[in-house]
Design a protein around this motif. Structure first.
Motif, PDB file in Angstrom:
ATOM      1  N   VAL A  49      24.336  37.525  30.135  1.00  0.00           N
ATOM      2  CA  VAL A  49      23.066  38.027  29.748  1.00  0.00           C
ATOM      3  C   VAL A  49      22.515  38.672  30.893  1.00  0.00           C
ATOM      4  CG1 VAL A  49      20.431  37.549  29.459  1.00  0.00           C
ATOM      5  CG2 VAL A  49      22.411  35.973  28.478  1.00  0.00           C
ATOM      6  N   THR A  50      22.720  40.203  30.830  1.00  0.00           N
ATOM      7  CA  THR A  50      22.701  41.086  32.252  1.00  0.00           C
ATOM      8  C   THR A  50      21.631  42.299  31.738  1.00  0.00           C
ATOM      9  OG1 THR A  50      24.890  40.411  32.527  1.00  0.00           O
ATOM     10  CG2 THR A  50      23.682  42.387  33.598  1.00  0.00           C
ATOM     11  N   VAL A  56      22.557  45.244  42.285  1.00  0.00           N
ATOM     12  CA  VAL A  56      23.008  43.927  41.952  1.00  0.00           C
ATOM     13  C   VAL A  56      22.161  43.858  40.584  1.00  0.00           C
ATOM     14  CG1 VAL A  56      22.529  41.585  42.396  1.00  0.00           C
ATOM     15  CG2 VAL A  56      22.898  43.105  44.372  1.00  0.00           C
ATOM     16  N   PRO A  57      23.132  43.322  39.463  1.00  0.00           N
ATOM     17  CA  PRO A  57      22.429  43.225  38.368  1.00  0.00           C
ATOM     18  C   PRO A  57      21.335  42.065  38.039  1.00  0.00           C
ATOM     19  CG  PRO A  57      24.427  42.554  38.026  1.00  0.00           C
ATOM     20  CD  PRO A  57      24.468  43.205  39.477  1.00  0.00           C
ATOM     21  N   ILE A  58      20.612  42.141  37.014  1.00  0.00           N
ATOM     22  CA  ILE A  58      19.718  40.704  36.727  1.00  0.00           C
ATOM     23  C   ILE A  58      20.395  40.143  35.833  1.00  0.00           C
ATOM     24  CG2 ILE A  58      17.609  40.140  35.875  1.00  0.00           C
ATOM     25  CD1 ILE A  58      16.194  42.410  37.179  1.00  0.00           C
ATOM     26  N   THR A  59      20.787  38.868  36.037  1.00  0.00           N
ATOM     27  CA  THR A  59      21.393  38.104  35.071  1.00  0.00           C
ATOM     28  C   THR A  59      20.598  36.707  34.804  1.00  0.00           C
ATOM     29  OG1 THR A  59      22.775  36.843  36.618  1.00  0.00           O
ATOM     30  CG2 THR A  59      23.460  38.766  36.041  1.00  0.00           C
ATOM     31  N   GLY A  60      21.040  36.108  33.694  1.00  0.00           N
ATOM     32  CA  GLY A  60      20.528  34.676  33.361  1.00  0.00           C
ATOM     33  C   GLY A  60      21.062  33.709  34.256  1.00  0.00           C
ATOM     34  N   GLN A  61      21.990  33.957  35.164  1.00  0.00           N
ATOM     35  CA  GLN A  61      22.641  32.868  36.096  1.00  0.00           C
ATOM     36  C   GLN A  61      21.814  32.021  36.889  1.00  0.00           C
ATOM     37  OE1 GLN A  61      25.296  35.871  37.966  1.00  0.00           O
ATOM     38  NE2 GLN A  61      26.909  34.484  37.720  1.00  0.00           N
ATOM     39  N   THR A  62      20.551  32.539  37.387  1.00  0.00           N
ATOM     40  CA  THR A  62      19.600  31.799  38.268  1.00  0.00           C
ATOM     41  C   THR A  62      19.019  30.826  37.542  1.00  0.00           C
ATOM     42  OG1 THR A  62      19.224  33.632  39.638  1.00  0.00           O
ATOM     43  CG2 THR A  62      17.738  32.075  40.002  1.00  0.00           C
ATOM     44  N   LEU A  63      18.818  31.062  36.164  1.00  0.00           N
ATOM     45  CA  LEU A  63      17.946  30.024  35.430  1.00  0.00           C
ATOM     46  C   LEU A  63      18.951  28.716  35.133  1.00  0.00           C
ATOM     47  CD1 LEU A  63      15.677  28.697  33.466  1.00  0.00           C
ATOM     48  CD2 LEU A  63      16.397  30.322  31.921  1.00  0.00           C
ATOM     49  N   ALA A  64      20.190  29.248  34.689  1.00  0.00           N
ATOM     50  CA  ALA A  64      21.172  28.490  34.385  1.00  0.00           C
ATOM     51  C   ALA A  64      21.544  27.541  35.739  1.00  0.00           C
ATOM     52  CB  ALA A  64      22.507  29.033  33.925  1.00  0.00           C
ATOM     53  N   VAL A  65      21.520  28.024  36.744  1.00  0.00           N
ATOM     54  CA  VAL A  65      21.988  27.316  38.185  1.00  0.00           C
ATOM     55  C   VAL A  65      20.887  26.216  38.293  1.00  0.00           C
ATOM     56  CG1 VAL A  65      22.081  27.687  40.755  1.00  0.00           C
ATOM     57  CG2 VAL A  65      23.304  29.244  39.069  1.00  0.00           C
ATOM     58  N   ILE A  66      19.745  26.568  38.282  1.00  0.00           N
ATOM     59  CA  ILE A  66      18.440  25.623  38.310  1.00  0.00           C
ATOM     60  C   ILE A  66      18.615  24.500  37.559  1.00  0.00           C
ATOM     61  CG2 ILE A  66      16.100  25.303  38.190  1.00  0.00           C
ATOM     62  CD1 ILE A  66      15.872  28.254  39.510  1.00  0.00           C
ATOM     63  N   PRO A  93      37.159  35.487  33.177  1.00  0.00           N
ATOM     64  CA  PRO A  93      35.983  36.346  32.943  1.00  0.00           C
ATOM     65  C   PRO A  93      34.749  35.826  32.819  1.00  0.00           C
ATOM     66  CG  PRO A  93      37.148  36.252  30.959  1.00  0.00           C
ATOM     67  CD  PRO A  93      38.095  35.595  31.723  1.00  0.00           C
ATOM     68  N   VAL A  94      34.337  35.218  34.024  1.00  0.00           N
ATOM     69  CA  VAL A  94      32.959  34.244  33.929  1.00  0.00           C
ATOM     70  C   VAL A  94      31.898  34.934  34.864  1.00  0.00           C
ATOM     71  CG1 VAL A  94      34.114  32.135  33.490  1.00  0.00           C
ATOM     72  CG2 VAL A  94      33.836  32.788  35.921  1.00  0.00           C
ATOM     73  N   PHE A  95      31.957  35.961  35.488  1.00  0.00           N
ATOM     74  CA  PHE A  95      31.132  36.609  36.139  1.00  0.00           C
ATOM     75  C   PHE A  95      30.371  37.781  35.385  1.00  0.00           C
ATOM     76  CE2 PHE A  95      33.921  36.198  40.226  1.00  0.00           C
ATOM     77  CZ  PHE A  95      33.445  34.453  40.501  1.00  0.00           C
ATOM     78  N   ALA A  96      29.245  38.503  35.714  1.00  0.00           N
ATOM     79  CA  ALA A  96      28.640  39.160  34.839  1.00  0.00           C
ATOM     80  C   ALA A  96      29.427  40.271  34.311  1.00  0.00           C
ATOM     81  CB  ALA A  96      27.579  39.826  35.796  1.00  0.00           C
TER      82      ALA A  96
END
Length: 210
Positions: A49-50, A56-66, A93-96
């Protein structure tokens, strides 16, 4: 006498679900492995989700990390993000952008991926102190966890942009591309996590009552 001891570890969401998981998994160790792998998958999916940005792109990772850190606890959460890092560097292929290879080490955004590991630990640490049970406390803990990737990611990005690529960004330029665009989104993601995790706890309690 006032006690200065650190509060004891409290169960996290994964601990509340452990009795149910144990019926399908033959050992506690395998249950932990399954939870870690599930957390890795959640982060990998959220990375796709990018919103593209120049550096640096904005992704949904930070929400998932928390969410993963709070749901699994500090150690399992950090293990899930360490696994995510390892499989990405191995070529999955797991990175943005469905990318993944050891070449990611030389990208400006890689430091943020490194920062996800302690960020998940911090979110889990707060959850283990029961900060994840109410939205207000959860928000405080999750905002703190959201800051952690920047502590590693911004210096790493500056090194890549200036030391490796020789672009000559000053401090204001680094902050403009690596911090400012992410402040509002980071607060929103922390707020969403502060709503999701306490809501999940309420659901668990209702199920247990039934």
């Amino acid at each position: 006498m006032t006690s200065l001891a650190i509060p004891a570890r409290r169960p996290v969401l994964a601990d509340a679900l452990a009795p149910r998981l144990s019926r399908a998994v033959p050992s506690p160790w395998l249950a932990d492995v399954a939870l870690v792998l599930a957390g890795t998958l959640v982060v990998a999916l959220s990375a796709q989700v990018t919103i593209p940005l120049p550096i640096v792109p904005i992704t949904g990772q930070t929400l998932a990390v928390i969410v993963v850190g709070a749901a699994l606890g500090s150690r399992r959460g950090a293990a899930a993000l360490l696994t995510y890092l390892a499989v990405g560097l191995a070529g999955a292929p797991v990175f943005a952008g469905l990318t993944g290879s050891v070449a990611a080490v030389m990208t400006p955004s890689f430091g943020f991926i490194l920062g996800f590991i302690p960020a998940a630990f911090v979110a889990g640490w707060f959850a283990e102190r029961a900060w994840d049970r109410t939205p207000l406390l959860a928000l405080g803990g999750f905002v703190a966890a959201s800051v952690v990737p920047f502590l590693i990611g911004v210096p790493y990005m500056a090194w890549i942009l200036n030391g490796v690529m020789g672009l000559g960004y000053d401090l204001a330029g680094i902050l403009a591309v690596g911090v400012v665009p992410f402040i509002a989104g980071g607060l929103v993601k922390a707020g969403l996590a502060a709503l999701l995790i306490p809501a999940a706890w309420r659901l668990v309690r209702r199920v247990d009552e039934r």
